[in-house]
Design a protein around this motif. Structure first.
Motif, PDB file in Angstrom:
ATOM      1  N   LYS A  49      46.674  12.380  -1.890  1.00 41.92           N
ATOM      2  CA  LYS A  49      47.487  12.562  -0.685  1.00 41.92           C
ATOM      3  C   LYS A  49      47.085  11.605   0.429  1.00 41.92           C
ATOM      4  O   LYS A  49      47.949  11.042   1.112  1.00 41.92           O
ATOM      5  CB  LYS A  49      47.430  14.008  -0.194  1.00 41.92           C
ATOM      6  CG  LYS A  49      46.043  14.460   0.159  1.00 41.92           C
ATOM      7  CD  LYS A  49      46.017  15.841   0.754  1.00 41.92           C
ATOM      8  CE  LYS A  49      44.600  16.173   1.145  1.00 41.92           C
ATOM      9  NZ  LYS A  49      43.947  15.122   1.951  1.00 41.92           N
ATOM     10  N   SER A  50      45.780  11.394   0.634  1.00 45.76           N
ATOM     11  CA  SER A  50      45.339  10.449   1.669  1.00 45.76           C
ATOM     12  C   SER A  50      45.695   9.020   1.264  1.00 45.76           C
ATOM     13  O   SER A  50      46.040   8.189   2.124  1.00 45.76           O
ATOM     14  CB  SER A  50      43.839  10.573   1.911  1.00 45.76           C
ATOM     15  OG  SER A  50      43.518  11.836   2.464  1.00 45.76           O
ATOM     16  N   CYS A  53      49.334   8.426   2.230  1.00 48.15           N
ATOM     17  CA  CYS A  53      49.495   8.133   3.657  1.00 48.15           C
ATOM     18  C   CYS A  53      49.062   6.704   3.969  1.00 48.15           C
ATOM     19  O   CYS A  53      49.712   6.008   4.757  1.00 48.15           O
ATOM     20  CB  CYS A  53      48.685   9.130   4.488  1.00 48.15           C
ATOM     21  SG  CYS A  53      49.338  10.814   4.477  1.00 48.15           S
ATOM     22  N   GLN A  95      43.266  12.075   7.873  1.00 49.71           N
ATOM     23  CA  GLN A  95      42.442  13.264   7.636  1.00 49.71           C
ATOM     24  C   GLN A  95      41.087  13.156   8.322  1.00 49.71           C
ATOM     25  O   GLN A  95      40.594  14.120   8.904  1.00 49.71           O
ATOM     26  CB  GLN A  95      42.245  13.472   6.133  1.00 49.71           C
ATOM     27  CG  GLN A  95      41.426  14.699   5.789  1.00 49.71           C
ATOM     28  CD  GLN A  95      41.142  14.798   4.303  1.00 49.71           C
ATOM     29  OE1 GLN A  95      41.605  13.992   3.508  1.00 49.71           O
ATOM     30  NE2 GLN A  95      40.364  15.782   3.918  1.00 49.71           N
ATOM     31  N   ASP A 168      48.048  13.772   7.791  1.00 49.90           N
ATOM     32  CA  ASP A 168      47.235  14.084   6.613  1.00 49.90           C
ATOM     33  C   ASP A 168      46.320  15.259   6.914  1.00 49.90           C
ATOM     34  O   ASP A 168      45.335  15.125   7.626  1.00 49.90           O
ATOM     35  CB  ASP A 168      46.420  12.848   6.209  1.00 49.90           C
ATOM     36  CG  ASP A 168      45.765  13.014   4.849  1.00 49.90           C
ATOM     37  OD1 ASP A 168      46.061  14.010   4.148  1.00 49.90           O
ATOM     38  OD2 ASP A 168      44.955  12.138   4.477  1.00 49.90           O
ATOM     39  N   THR A 200      50.778  16.520   4.867  1.00 53.09           N
ATOM     40  CA  THR A 200      50.122  16.893   3.618  1.00 53.09           C
ATOM     41  C   THR A 200      49.264  18.132   3.830  1.00 53.09           C
ATOM     42  O   THR A 200      48.869  18.458   4.945  1.00 53.09           O
ATOM     43  CB  THR A 200      49.235  15.761   3.077  1.00 53.09           C
ATOM     44  OG1 THR A 200      48.073  15.636   3.900  1.00 53.09           O
ATOM     45  CG2 THR A 200      49.992  14.444   3.039  1.00 53.09           C
TER      46      THR A 200
END
Length: 216
Positions: A49-50, A53, A95, A168, A200
């Motif tokens: 997910k990161s 992004c 994040q 994120d 996310t």
């Protein structure tokens, strides 16, 4: 300044997943994200997910497939083009937040705002008040809790115009009440910009009205 209306992912796959791609609605699929919509991307830890992004923001290119913004392949974008997009079209809350620990909360936010001149001083103060950290404005962020730092990072991300807001895990360190406050703020800013939200989550979801939930 032209708007970005669509972002299309064509057979996207991080290089690290070659040969072992996890089941996903994003990797090795075709997906078009539309300006004005709200997307919540559910993921397990380690599924990329990161990375996603970072790909959308142009920080990394270690993937196969393509990312098209209004039909243009982002691999062909110049550095100048990316700088323009990050100032006017793409906003990111990573994040890890990437705050400067020695600077105060207000100084961290102002670093971004000086690049864009998007918010007045009063508007920034109002954001901090809504996030219930106005009393921490002049405190170095290294002295703030992780949840307070996350709220500073949210305010910083909103100090620019955008067509797509990439978040994120934006509320991973927040309780339900503060989650709701952040959700209201980012939704209001997205509506003001006519923009999309792409958030996310690995469990603590941002409490927004979602157009589509996507499994990564």
């Amino acid at each position: 300044m032209s708007r970005i209306n669509t972002i299309t992912l064509n057979n996207l796959l991080p290089d690290v997943f070659r040969g072992t791609a996890p089941a996903s609605e994003i990797w090795l699929s075709q997906l078009t994200l539309i300006r004005g919509e709200r997307y919540l991307i559910h993921a397990e830890s380690g599924t990329g997910k990161s990375s996603l992004c970072s790909y959308l923001y142009g920080n990394r290119t270690d993937y196969s497939g393509s990312i098209l913004m209004d039909g243009e392949d982002t691999r062909n974008f110049s550095i100048a083009k990316w700088c323009e997009l990050r100032q006017h079209s793409l906003a990111l809350l990573p994040q890890e937040m990437r705050l400067f620990p020695e600077l105060t909360a207000l100084e961290n936010i102002d670093l971004k705002n000086r690049l864009t001149n998007h918010k007045s001083e009063g508007e920034i103060v109002e954001m901090l008040q809504r996030l219930e950290i106005a009393d921490k404005a002049n405190t170095p962020v290294k002295r703030l809790s992780i949840g307070q730092q996350q709220r500073v990072a949210v305010a910083r991300a909103l100090c620019q115009p955008f067509d797509f807001l990439l978040l994120d895990e934006p509320v991973s360190h927040l309780d339900e009440r503060n989650n709701a406050i952040v959700a209201q703020m980012v939704t209001a800013e997205a509506e003001k910009n006519g923009a999309a939200i792409i958030a996310t989550s690995v469990g603590n979801d941002l409490k927004i009205d979602v157009t589509r939930r996507i499994r990564l």
